[in-house]
Design a protein around this motif. Structure first.
Motif, PDB file in Angstrom:
ATOM      1  N   GLN A 185       0.831  -1.202   0.000  1.00 18.10           N
ATOM      2  CA  GLN A 185       0.000   0.000   0.000  1.00 18.10           C
ATOM      3  C   GLN A 185       0.869   1.258   0.000  1.00 18.10           C
ATOM      4  O   GLN A 185       0.597   2.225  -0.720  1.00 18.10           O
TER       5      GLN A 185
ATOM      6  N   SER B 190      -7.345   0.799   1.663  1.00 11.08           N
ATOM      7  CA  SER B 190      -8.415  -0.192   1.463  1.00 11.08           C
ATOM      8  C   SER B 190      -8.020  -1.289   0.474  1.00 11.08           C
ATOM      9  O   SER B 190      -8.776  -2.255   0.279  1.00 11.08           O
ATOM     10  N   LEU B 191      -6.849  -1.160  -0.131  1.00 15.61           N
ATOM     11  CA  LEU B 191      -6.408  -2.169  -1.092  1.00 15.61           C
ATOM     12  C   LEU B 191      -6.115  -3.495  -0.393  1.00 15.61           C
ATOM     13  O   LEU B 191      -5.562  -3.519   0.704  1.00 15.61           O
TER      14      LEU B 191
ATOM     15  N   SER C  37      -4.971  -8.894  -3.858  1.00 15.78           N
ATOM     16  CA  SER C  37      -5.700  -9.837  -4.705  1.00 15.78           C
ATOM     17  C   SER C  37      -5.750  -9.290  -6.118  1.00 15.78           C
ATOM     18  O   SER C  37      -5.596  -8.080  -6.356  1.00 15.78           O
TER      19      SER C  37
ATOM     20  N   LYS D 245      -8.309  -9.028  -8.210  1.00 11.76           N
ATOM     21  CA  LYS D 245      -9.448  -8.138  -8.442  1.00 11.76           C
ATOM     22  C   LYS D 245      -9.168  -6.742  -7.922  1.00 11.76           C
ATOM     23  O   LYS D 245      -9.415  -5.737  -8.616  1.00 11.76           O
ATOM     24  N   SER D 246      -8.644  -6.635  -6.690  1.00 14.72           N
ATOM     25  CA  SER D 246      -8.379  -5.336  -6.090  1.00 14.72           C
ATOM     26  C   SER D 246      -7.273  -4.600  -6.837  1.00 14.72           C
ATOM     27  O   SER D 246      -7.360  -3.388  -7.098  1.00 14.72           O
TER      28      SER D 246
ATOM     29  N   SER E 138      -8.425  -3.361 -10.371  1.00 16.31           N
ATOM     30  CA  SER E 138      -9.318  -2.210 -10.227  1.00 16.31           C
ATOM     31  C   SER E 138      -8.534  -0.942  -9.918  1.00 16.31           C
ATOM     32  O   SER E 138      -8.798   0.132 -10.494  1.00 16.31           O
TER      33      SER E 138
END
Length: 281
Positions: free
Chosen positions: A48, A67-68, A71, A73-74, A77
């Motif tokens: 992060q 908030s990361l 993964s 998906k994260s 995005s």
């Protein structure tokens, strides 16, 4: 993913790692560690801070980074939002290489067969074991290999169909004379573990159960004929595959009882094999 910020992923059965670059940096691993302290798992999401320092956007706030989660998906995005923030289109590349999940191999080999015969009901004059050792026989068949899609394709299930035969007579001067004519269709079902030493060389170990189906087979003792029955046996194999096409294998079986329907009669059939294979696909 490619853009102003590039995201890379490496994954295996027990590990997932992410890497990134921007226009001003080399490839760098995104770090995420977990520690077990007592019975508690402590996380260190250093990735992060790495992203906060290297990939900035006016639309991002502190929570955009905190908030990361580590993964796919994260990460995808986040990098997509970063590239859009900098008016750069994102390109996602997916590994579409076809997995090798099925192989069909033609096998041809030699069996070294031993057969021990005995009738425990005979009196002392005839109650002796007759051994037929080290006789060579031809075998051939087809092997279907189903590759399990995990652990880097190291585990496989095999179903084979093999024909083997054995024909021999004992010495005519013996007090107990045997004439053996044995033919069988064998169906070995086994599990194989592969050890990849290079891109072209593979060693493997296999073990399994052989279901056999004798046909047109008889054993004649002193003029009396006996039918041969199907009795499963175990098998162990060690082999080598070159370039995913050509293979050589050594195997050894446990003893197979051919007289399964006759009390006090025993016929222990055992073989070791040297087999050459060629993978059709």
């Amino acid at each position: 993913m490619e853009g102003k910020g590039n995201l890379y992923q490496y994954s295996s059965k027990n590990m997932e790692r992410f890497f990134f670059t921007n226009l001003k940096s080399n490839i760098e691993q995104l770090l995420y560690r977990r520690y077990l302290i007592g019975q508690s798992i402590i996380t260190d999401p250093k990735f992060q801070d790495q992203l906060k320092f290297n990939l900035k956007c006016p639309n991002f706030n502190a929570e955009s980074y905190s908030s990361l989660i580590y993964s796919k998906k994260s990460m995808v995005s986040f990098f997509r939002e970063f590239n859009e923030c900098n008016d750069v289109k994102s390109y996602v590349y997916i590994d579409t290489r076809k997995r090798d999940l099925f192989n069909l191999t033609f096998n041809l080999g030699l069996n070294s067969v031993s057969l021990s015969l005995r009738n425990s009901a005979f009196n002392n004059k005839y109650n002796k074991q007759v051994n037929l050792d080290s006789h060579l026989g031809l075998k051939f068949g087809i092997e279907a290999e189903f590759v399990l899609p995990y652990n880097n394709n190291k585990w496989n299930i095999l179903i084979q169909s093999e024909y083997q035969s054995f024909k021999e007579n004992t010495n005519a001067e013996s007090s107990v004379n045997y004439k053996v004519d044995y033919k069988s269709l064998d169906i070995p079902i086994s599990v194989r573990y592969k050890m990849f030493s290079s891109s072209k060389s593979t060693f493997y170990l296999s073990s399994g159960v052989v279901f056999n189906f004798p046909f047109n087979s008889t054993i004649i003792r002193n003029g009396s004929s006996f039918d041969v029955g199907p009795t499963p046996n175990l098998i162990a194999e060690f082999g080598y595959i070159f370039n995913k096409k050509v293979s050589i294998e050594f195997s050894i079986s446990s003893k197979r009882e051919l007289f399964d329907n006759y009390a006090q009669n025993f016929a222990k059939y055992q073989y070791s094999s040297l087999t050459f294979g060629y993978s059709l696909f």
